[in-house]
Design an enzyme around this catalytic site. Structure first.
Site, PDB file in Angstrom:
ATOM      1  N   HIS A 154      12.518 -30.914  -4.171  1.00  0.00           N
ATOM      2  CA  HIS A 154      13.749 -31.619  -3.394  1.00  0.00           C
ATOM      3  C   HIS A 154      13.535 -33.136  -3.691  1.00  0.00           C
ATOM      4  CE1 HIS A 154      15.629 -28.493  -0.826  1.00  0.00           C
ATOM      5  NE2 HIS A 154      15.543 -28.072  -2.050  1.00  0.00           N
ATOM      6  N   TYR A 167      20.076 -32.520   7.949  1.00  0.00           N
ATOM      7  CA  TYR A 167      19.708 -32.805   9.374  1.00  0.00           C
ATOM      8  C   TYR A 167      21.062 -33.231   9.884  1.00  0.00           C
ATOM      9  CZ  TYR A 167      14.665 -32.011   8.455  1.00  0.00           C
ATOM     10  OH  TYR A 167      13.320 -31.950   7.824  1.00  0.00           O
ATOM     11  N   PRO A 220       9.344 -29.974  15.297  1.00  0.00           N
ATOM     12  CA  PRO A 220       9.574 -29.752  13.780  1.00  0.00           C
ATOM     13  C   PRO A 220      10.594 -30.603  13.071  1.00  0.00           C
ATOM     14  CG  PRO A 220      10.409 -27.998  15.141  1.00  0.00           C
ATOM     15  CD  PRO A 220       9.961 -29.045  16.239  1.00  0.00           C
ATOM     16  N   LYS A 233       6.622 -31.736   9.635  1.00  0.00           N
ATOM     17  CA  LYS A 233       5.039 -32.368   9.431  1.00  0.00           C
ATOM     18  C   LYS A 233       4.051 -31.583  10.062  1.00  0.00           C
ATOM     19  CE  LYS A 233       6.399 -36.051   7.733  1.00  0.00           C
ATOM     20  NZ  LYS A 233       6.481 -35.826   6.303  1.00  0.00           N
ATOM     21  N   TYR A 254       9.047 -39.068   5.026  1.00  0.00           N
ATOM     22  CA  TYR A 254       9.494 -37.680   4.879  1.00  0.00           C
ATOM     23  C   TYR A 254       8.776 -37.163   3.579  1.00  0.00           C
ATOM     24  CZ  TYR A 254      12.457 -33.665   5.068  1.00  0.00           C
ATOM     25  OH  TYR A 254      12.899 -32.469   5.342  1.00  0.00           O
TER      26      TYR A 254
HETATM   27  P1  RFL Z   1      -1.699 -21.468  13.140  1.00  0.00           P
HETATM   28  O1  RFL Z   1      -0.986 -21.371  12.020  1.00  0.00           O
HETATM   29  O2  RFL Z   1      -1.319 -21.503  14.620  1.00  0.00           O
HETATM   30  O3  RFL Z   1      -3.050 -20.746  13.012  1.00  0.00           O
HETATM   31  C1  RFL Z   1      -3.916 -20.532  14.008  1.00  0.00           C
HETATM   32  C2  RFL Z   1      -4.651 -19.071  13.749  1.00  0.00           C
HETATM   33  O4  RFL Z   1      -5.596 -19.154  14.740  1.00  0.00           O
HETATM   34  C3  RFL Z   1      -5.361 -17.904  15.219  1.00  0.00           C
HETATM   35  N1  RFL Z   1      -6.205 -17.631  16.564  1.00  0.00           N
HETATM   36  C4  RFL Z   1      -7.227 -17.020  16.831  1.00  0.00           C
HETATM   37  N2  RFL Z   1      -8.371 -16.350  16.014  1.00  0.00           N
HETATM   38  C5  RFL Z   1      -9.371 -16.072  16.770  1.00  0.00           C
HETATM   39  N3  RFL Z   1      -9.741 -15.928  17.848  1.00  0.00           N
HETATM   40  C6  RFL Z   1      -8.769 -16.628  18.997  1.00  0.00           C
HETATM   41  N4  RFL Z   1      -8.795 -16.587  20.246  1.00  0.00           N
HETATM   42  C7  RFL Z   1      -7.720 -17.006  18.037  1.00  0.00           C
HETATM   43  N5  RFL Z   1      -6.465 -17.738  18.778  1.00  0.00           N
HETATM   44  C8  RFL Z   1      -5.875 -18.073  17.770  1.00  0.00           C
HETATM   45  C9  RFL Z   1      -3.921 -17.544  15.325  1.00  0.00           C
HETATM   46  O5  RFL Z   1      -3.883 -15.988  15.299  1.00  0.00           O
HETATM   47  C10 RFL Z   1      -3.504 -18.039  14.044  1.00  0.00           C
HETATM   48  O6  RFL Z   1      -3.835 -17.156  12.701  1.00  0.00           O
HETATM   49  O7  RFL Z   1      -2.340 -23.047  13.176  1.00  0.00           O
HETATM   50  P2  RFL Z   1      -2.682 -23.959  11.824  1.00  0.00           P
HETATM   51  O8  RFL Z   1      -3.628 -23.170  10.784  1.00  0.00           O
HETATM   52  O9  RFL Z   1      -3.216 -25.033  12.299  1.00  0.00           O
HETATM   53  O10 RFL Z   1      -1.444 -24.400  11.205  1.00  0.00           O
HETATM   54  C11 RFL Z   1      -0.422 -25.182  11.579  1.00  0.00           C
HETATM   55  C12 RFL Z   1       0.935 -24.670  11.371  1.00  0.00           C
HETATM   56  O11 RFL Z   1       0.976 -23.317  11.594  1.00  0.00           O
HETATM   57  C13 RFL Z   1       2.082 -25.252  12.208  1.00  0.00           C
HETATM   58  O12 RFL Z   1       1.655 -26.688  12.250  1.00  0.00           O
HETATM   59  C14 RFL Z   1       3.397 -25.186  11.748  1.00  0.00           C
HETATM   60  O13 RFL Z   1       3.734 -24.070  11.675  1.00  0.00           O
HETATM   61  C15 RFL Z   1       4.314 -25.914  12.969  1.00  0.00           C
HETATM   62  N6  RFL Z   1       5.607 -25.316  12.842  1.00  0.00           N
HETATM   63  C16 RFL Z   1       6.334 -25.799  12.012  1.00  0.00           C
HETATM   64  N7  RFL Z   1       5.955 -26.808  11.271  1.00  0.00           N
HETATM   65  C17 RFL Z   1       6.863 -27.440  10.314  1.00  0.00           C
HETATM   66  O14 RFL Z   1       6.399 -28.213   9.650  1.00  0.00           O
HETATM   67  N8  RFL Z   1       8.157 -26.773  10.093  1.00  0.00           N
HETATM   68  C18 RFL Z   1       8.541 -25.620  10.880  1.00  0.00           C
HETATM   69  O15 RFL Z   1       9.680 -25.222  10.699  1.00  0.00           O
HETATM   70  C19 RFL Z   1       7.827 -25.230  11.660  1.00  0.00           C
HETATM   71  N9  RFL Z   1       8.164 -23.976  12.728  1.00  0.00           N
HETATM   72  C20 RFL Z   1       5.893 -24.136  13.632  1.00  0.00           C
HETATM   73  C21 RFL Z   1       7.189 -23.576  13.492  1.00  0.00           C
HETATM   74  C22 RFL Z   1       5.063 -23.516  14.631  1.00  0.00           C
HETATM   75  C23 RFL Z   1       5.514 -22.508  15.503  1.00  0.00           C
HETATM   76  N10 RFL Z   1       4.534 -22.072  16.466  1.00  0.00           N
HETATM   77  C24 RFL Z   1       3.043 -22.562  16.565  1.00  0.00           C
HETATM   78  C25 RFL Z   1       4.831 -21.432  17.537  1.00  0.00           C
HETATM   79  C26 RFL Z   1       7.491 -22.536  14.337  1.00  0.00           C
HETATM   80  C27 RFL Z   1       6.787 -22.001  15.383  1.00  0.00           C
HETATM   81  C28 RFL Z   1       7.145 -20.786  16.097  1.00  0.00           C
HETATM   82  C1  PHB Z   2      12.192 -24.863   7.708  1.00  0.00           C
HETATM   83  O1  PHB Z   2      12.775 -24.627   6.641  1.00  0.00           O
HETATM   84  O2  PHB Z   2      11.639 -24.091   8.392  1.00  0.00           O
HETATM   85  C2  PHB Z   2      12.194 -26.383   8.064  1.00  0.00           C
HETATM   86  C3  PHB Z   2      12.624 -27.498   7.288  1.00  0.00           C
HETATM   87  C4  PHB Z   2      12.436 -28.712   7.777  1.00  0.00           C
HETATM   88  C5  PHB Z   2      12.186 -28.740   9.125  1.00  0.00           C
HETATM   89  C6  PHB Z   2      11.742 -27.808  10.014  1.00  0.00           C
HETATM   90  C7  PHB Z   2      11.905 -26.702   9.438  1.00  0.00           C
HETATM   91  O3  PHB Z   2      12.089 -30.172   9.674  1.00  0.00           O
END
Ligand code: RFL
Ligand code: PHB
Length: 389
Positions: free
Chosen positions: A72, A200, A292, A296, A384
């Protein structure tokens, strides 16, 4: 068991760190609470900065991403009727890559199996011991039996709710937190996206985002009050609302379909300082959360891991303690800038319950300025696509 680095958590942070260490001849063991299937069932981020794709390229785990991802060059901001396109490629010479976190995680897990990286799935009751003492170690339970891993260093990559951050006492570490008065309802559907680039949208009924995973899979979000649940949003009501909030231009291209996944996530800004204590080093969501808006979260996890893997490898190759000591400050400098951008974009694009009418006029004036000012567009584009590491 004995190893160089024990990594708690097999999310993107833990898996990327395990790969980078392994490639440099440092031995990691990864402990993950859930099954592989559970980890791969989580639908999360969708937009990758080059910081993140560069890690996958360096590791040689980019083959499927190169084939299936979308590049993109621009991103769109909407206010009611108008669409304001930010030409990231023209303004910064860079782009973002659309490739889901689920796919990144799957590629990292598959490659870990191929490269014999030791991941212990379903390790329960993980507990950290002596993180600032002479014999740091972890205990956990697997198949009902208690196990122990002794390690020179411990990486807390266990997400926001994991145990690692909890062992750092209130005298040593400090949280900074802001909770927003709304959440995002997300819907995944196997329908073509309504747009080639992300939109957005700031609408008087609240924020909306049109995103995608591929040219046949769409990801949409709307801002919802925190007291609502997914039962308040049957599919048809969701599609009506997303069409209203995206505005007539984008709405005319929305294809409706059954939701494959529907969930509500609260929005929070959070930073924990410092990101280390003794032999323990936090990375990714274990140390910080961004709302989100701006995508980032995953990208910050990747930049932490670049800094942390460099520091750990320097320590194992030459006993360099300085790099380990400098990790937290180096990572935090970039984290706070991404926190600022995510907070800024959240405030610009959402409807806040208090003072909503005045705030909306301010937001519309700012979007108007964005549409006219190349300086403002460059600020947005630079952030971004991702700040340099
Ligand atoms: P993660 O992905 O949460 O992975 C952490 C891992 O640790 C495990 N864990 C344990 N393992 C052993 N013993 C324990 N006691 C443990 N407790 C936890 C968990 O099972 C898991 O596998 O963290 P990591 O690796 O730092 O990665 C970060 C990203 O996942 C996170 O920043 C993003 O996904 C945030 N996020 C989003 N970011 C975006 O940029 N765009 C999004 O659309 C977006 N949507 C989201 C999200 C985070 C969400 N969370 C955490 C609730 C949507 C959700 C629902
Ligand atoms: C997504 O595709 O899940 C997404 C994209 C951009 C954002 C947050 C989530 O800022």
């Amino acid at each position: 068991m004995k190893t160089d680095v024990v990594i708690i958590g097999a999310g993107p942070s833990g898996l990327m760190l395990a790969h980078l260490l392994h490639a440099a001849g440092v031995n990691p063991i990864v402990l993950e609470r859930h099954t592989q299937e559970h980890v791969l069932s989580r639908i999360r981020a969708g937009v990758l900065e080059s910081t993140t794709t560069d890690v996958l390229v360096e590791l040689g785990i980019d083959e499927r991403m190169n084939r299936e991802s979308l590049q993109h060059d621009g991103v769109v901001f909407a206010d009611g009727e108008r669409l304001i396109r930010i030409d990231m490629a023209a303004l910064t010479g860079r782009h973002v890559t659309v490739y889901g976190q689920t796919e990144v995680t799957k590629d990292l897990i598959d490659a870990a199996e191929d490269r014999n990286i030791h991941v212990v799935w379903e390790s329960e009751d993980v507990a950290l011991h002596n993180v600032d003492g002479v014999d740091p170690h972890i205990t956990y339970t697997k198949n009902g039996k208690e196990e122990r891993v002794d390690a020179k260093l411990i990486a807390g990559c266990d997400g926001f709710h994991g145990p690692s951050r909890q062992v750092i006492s209130a005298e040593t570490g400090r949280p900074f937190e802001l909770i927003y008065p709304f959440g995002w309802l997300g819907v995944l559907a196997d329908v073509p996206p309504c747009t080639e680039e992300l939109i957005y949208a700031n609408h008087e009924r609240g924020f909306a985002l049109a995103s995608m995973r591929s040219m046949s899979r769409s990801r949409y979000y709307i801002q919802v009050p925190l007291d609502q649940t997914i039962d308040d949003w049957p599919d048809e009501k969701f599609w009506d609302e997303i069409c209203t909030r995206l505005g007539p231009n984008a709405a005319s291209h929305v294809t409706r379909g059954p939701s494959l996944e529907k969930s509500i996530a609260p929005l929070r800004s959070f930073v924990f300082e410092p990101m280390n204590h003794g032999r323990l080093f936090l990375a990714g969501d274990a140390a910080h959360i961004v709302p989100p808006t701006g995508a980032k979260g995953l990208n910050l996890a990747a930049s932490d891991i670049v800094y942390l893997s460099d520091a750990m490898i320097a320590y194992f190759k030459s006993g360099d303690e300085a790099a380990l000591k400098g990790y937290s400050a180096k990572a935090l400098a970039r984290i706070w800038k991404s926190e600022r951008f995510s907070w800024y974009l959240t405030k610009l694009m959402h409807r806040f319950p208090e003072n909503a009418d005045f705030d909306r006029r301010m937001q519309l004036a700012e979007l108007d300025y964005l549409a006219e000012s190349e300086a403002m567009q460059t600020m947005l584009a630079e952030n971004y696509v991702g700040l340099p590491i």
